[in-house]
Enzyme design. Sequence first.
Site, PDB file in Angstrom:
ATOM      1  N   GLY A  48       0.781  -1.234   0.000  1.00 28.87           N
ATOM      2  CA  GLY A  48       0.000   0.000   0.000  1.00 28.87           C
ATOM      3  C   GLY A  48       0.806   1.273   0.000  1.00 28.87           C
ATOM      4  N   GLU A  59     -10.206  -0.591  29.475  1.00 27.36           N
ATOM      5  CA  GLU A  59      -9.829   0.584  28.690  1.00 27.36           C
ATOM      6  C   GLU A  59      -9.341   1.710  29.597  1.00 27.36           C
ATOM      7  OE1 GLU A  59      -9.334   0.240  25.655  1.00 27.36           O
ATOM      8  OE2 GLU A  59     -10.424  -1.648  25.421  1.00 27.36           O
ATOM      9  N   ASP A  61      -3.551  -7.205  23.066  1.00 32.21           N
ATOM     10  CA  ASP A  61      -2.519  -6.468  23.800  1.00 32.21           C
ATOM     11  C   ASP A  61      -1.328  -7.375  24.088  1.00 32.21           C
ATOM     12  OD1 ASP A  61      -4.351  -4.403  23.926  1.00 32.21           O
ATOM     13  OD2 ASP A  61      -5.091  -4.992  25.900  1.00 32.21           O
TER      14      ASP A  61
HETATM   15  P1  ADP Z   1       1.628  -1.323  -3.349  1.00 30.85           P
HETATM   16  O1  ADP Z   1       1.807  -1.788  -4.754  1.00 30.85           O
HETATM   17  O2  ADP Z   1       2.872  -0.732  -2.759  1.00 30.85           O
HETATM   18  O3  ADP Z   1       1.013  -2.332  -2.461  1.00 30.85           O
HETATM   19  P2  ADP Z   1      -0.259   0.387  -4.591  1.00 30.85           P
HETATM   20  O4  ADP Z   1       0.589   1.092  -5.556  1.00 30.85           O
HETATM   21  O5  ADP Z   1      -1.069  -0.732  -5.099  1.00 30.85           O
HETATM   22  O6  ADP Z   1       0.604  -0.096  -3.355  1.00 30.85           O
HETATM   23  O7  ADP Z   1      -1.171   1.466  -3.850  1.00 30.85           O
HETATM   24  C1  ADP Z   1      -2.544   1.251  -3.663  1.00 30.85           C
HETATM   25  C2  ADP Z   1      -3.289   2.549  -3.784  1.00 30.85           C
HETATM   26  O8  ADP Z   1      -2.942   3.447  -2.738  1.00 30.85           O
HETATM   27  C3  ADP Z   1      -2.976   3.309  -5.049  1.00 30.85           C
HETATM   28  O9  ADP Z   1      -3.758   2.875  -6.097  1.00 30.85           O
HETATM   29  C4  ADP Z   1      -3.274   4.735  -4.651  1.00 30.85           C
HETATM   30  O10 ADP Z   1      -4.650   4.991  -4.756  1.00 30.85           O
HETATM   31  C5  ADP Z   1      -2.894   4.783  -3.211  1.00 30.85           C
HETATM   32  N1  ADP Z   1      -1.526   5.279  -3.035  1.00 30.85           N
HETATM   33  C6  ADP Z   1      -0.490   4.624  -2.472  1.00 30.85           C
HETATM   34  N2  ADP Z   1       0.607   5.383  -2.441  1.00 30.85           N
HETATM   35  C7  ADP Z   1       0.279   6.551  -3.019  1.00 30.85           C
HETATM   36  C8  ADP Z   1       0.997   7.749  -3.308  1.00 30.85           C
HETATM   37  N3  ADP Z   1       2.296   7.899  -2.981  1.00 30.85           N
HETATM   38  N4  ADP Z   1       0.337   8.756  -3.925  1.00 30.85           N
HETATM   39  C9  ADP Z   1      -0.963   8.617  -4.253  1.00 30.85           C
HETATM   40  N5  ADP Z   1      -1.687   7.523  -4.011  1.00 30.85           N
HETATM   41  C10 ADP Z   1      -1.090   6.491  -3.396  1.00 30.85           C
HETATM   42 ZN    ZN Z   2      -6.535  -3.632  25.614  1.00 35.12          ZN
END
Ligand code: ADP
Ligand code: ZN
Length: 595
Positions: free
Chosen positions: A207, A426, A501
């Site tokens: 991500g 909590e 935890d």
């Molecule tokens: P990875 O391949 O590293 O797992 P992705 O490129 O598939 O991550 O990212 C998933 C989504 O997250 C992208 O399609 C975009 O919408 C968002 N995203 C992640 N990093 C960025 C970034 N640097 N700028 C804009 N959007 C991003």
């Molecule tokens: Zn807890």
Amino acid sequence: MSKKKKENNKNLWLYIALVIVLIIVLAGLIVLYINNQKKEDENTLAYTDLIKELSYGNIEKIEMTVGSTTIKVKQKNEEEEKTAIVPSTESFMTLIQEKVQEGIEFKLNQKPRSIFAQIPSFIISFLPTLIMLALFVMIFKMQGLGEKGKVYDDTERKTKVKFDDVAGLDEEKGELVEIVDFLKRPEKFTKMGAKIPKGVLLYGKPGTGKTLIAKAIAGEADVPFISMSGSEFIEMFAGLGASRVRKLFEKARKLAPCIVFIDEIDAIGSRRTSNSGAETENNQTLNQLLVEMDGFSSEETIIVLAATNRPEMLDKALLRPGRFDRQITIPTPDLNGRLEILKIHSKDKRISDNVNLESIAEDTAGFTGAELANILNEAAIIATKEKHEDIENEDIEEAVKKVTVGLEKRARVISDKDKKLTAYHEAGHAVVSRYLPTQTNVKEVSIIPRGVAGGYTMYKSDEDKYYISKTEMQEKLIALLGGRAAEKLVLDDISTGASNDIEVATQVARDMVTKYGMSDTLGPIDFQGKEPYEMQMFGENIGDKIGQEVKKLIDTAYENAQELLKQHRDKLDKIAETLLQKEKINEEDFNKFFE
Ligand code: ADP
Ligand code: ZN
Ligand code: MG
């Protein structure tokens, strides 16, 4: 037998097996279908008959479902209900309006009775034919697999993603601009005698934008983007992994200059250690990849980009010169990066002027680009549900909680006993954290269940930190165990509610000892990921010693948590009581307890 022939034979057996399986499935479907038909004939009423019965006054009850032309009718002289299909729901309803007034029982269901009621019956009756067709297409395609150059998808789409769509990551983009240049004007570099790089490896958490940046390179250079995921290679039948790699590169050669993107390369390129079945299969695939990468010449401008989040798993052979000799780490975004990402993803959304993206960026340290994009999307959904004009701050805050802790489940019924336990648990986290200098301030404490959690304590987001001190980690352990400590202290019993935890605390303690060298007895040694023979270097009972050190850290933290709670028992009781009354305490109210 030549290698090639052997593989073809292997494939042939595969096809035969596949066809047999499909035939069995198909036969089963046909039997099911015929059975269903029989039943249906007995239980259906033709439309013309339905009209007749209506006019004779023989119908007792009609049941319809919104959006479905299949209805249920009960005849006066029949035991069982029958189904009938009406040409149109609207016209049928006008038709029976009078009858309903005259006293026929009429029921309109909001939801379809079953998913099948929604599928027009003609599709169902064509199903076997469709399956047959699909089967033929599949067999046809499979046969093409073994032969060279048959199944191509030449209409490979170019991506429209540009560097501007990738927020933050300025240094990384700077490094990759060169690749774009290579793809656009390879001769400029070759004339100079420069070798064009073949492979670039992108390291980073899921991500963080690895796929996005790879696409942006293709988009900027205006070349095709061919992609495949490492897991696709291995999830195939035996022997097909290597042949898929071969095909992938065949396609790339045809489309060069182009980008080949291999996602999750660790799935095929993990270290070749043992010789188990799955491993040998991977090895074939990996070897083929190495052969392909070594094989293409610098005139064929193919750049292989690969992504992984487990760099330590990769086979060293992949990293040799002429292969993935460039490695770029894609980090989780810092404050500014998060702000840029939020800006990009809010462009196509109706965000209220009151929303302050800077403060959201501050509150989301450690979040990846994908998570941030997800938060804005969730916020848009929440705003729609709440019938807001625009996306408001509260929608975004709710979205952050939804993404981090899960959905609020107010409807869940909780016994008073569980409520009290959760409230003390909590309150325990919150009070303990308050007295630990390195722990971040409490933002919200709640005993409303969310996701799988019975309650939660949210902290203000950490600064972006590169280093974490030993004191901070020790205090983190105390905060984590604060929940369990409160249960023990107040109720003199403990619950399963602390399992997460405990999991996190154990991991933190283990890392302190084996990764960060924070144990005084064992010293600054990295014990992680070592083979048994490597561990022996450190003495016979090194495993025991590590275990003892981890336990010592946890025990001390647990004692400290209990100690703190005993000292501030008044606060603990007050906060738990307030939680039981109000279910939620925000930052401001929480701080008031300590004034
Ligand atoms: P990875 O391949 O590293 O797992 P992705 O490129 O598939 O991550 O990212 C998933 C989504 O997250 C992208 O399609 C975009 O919408 C968002 N995203 C992640 N990093 C960025 C970034 N640097 N700028 C804009 N959007 C991003
Ligand atoms: Zn807890
Ligand atoms: Mg990806």
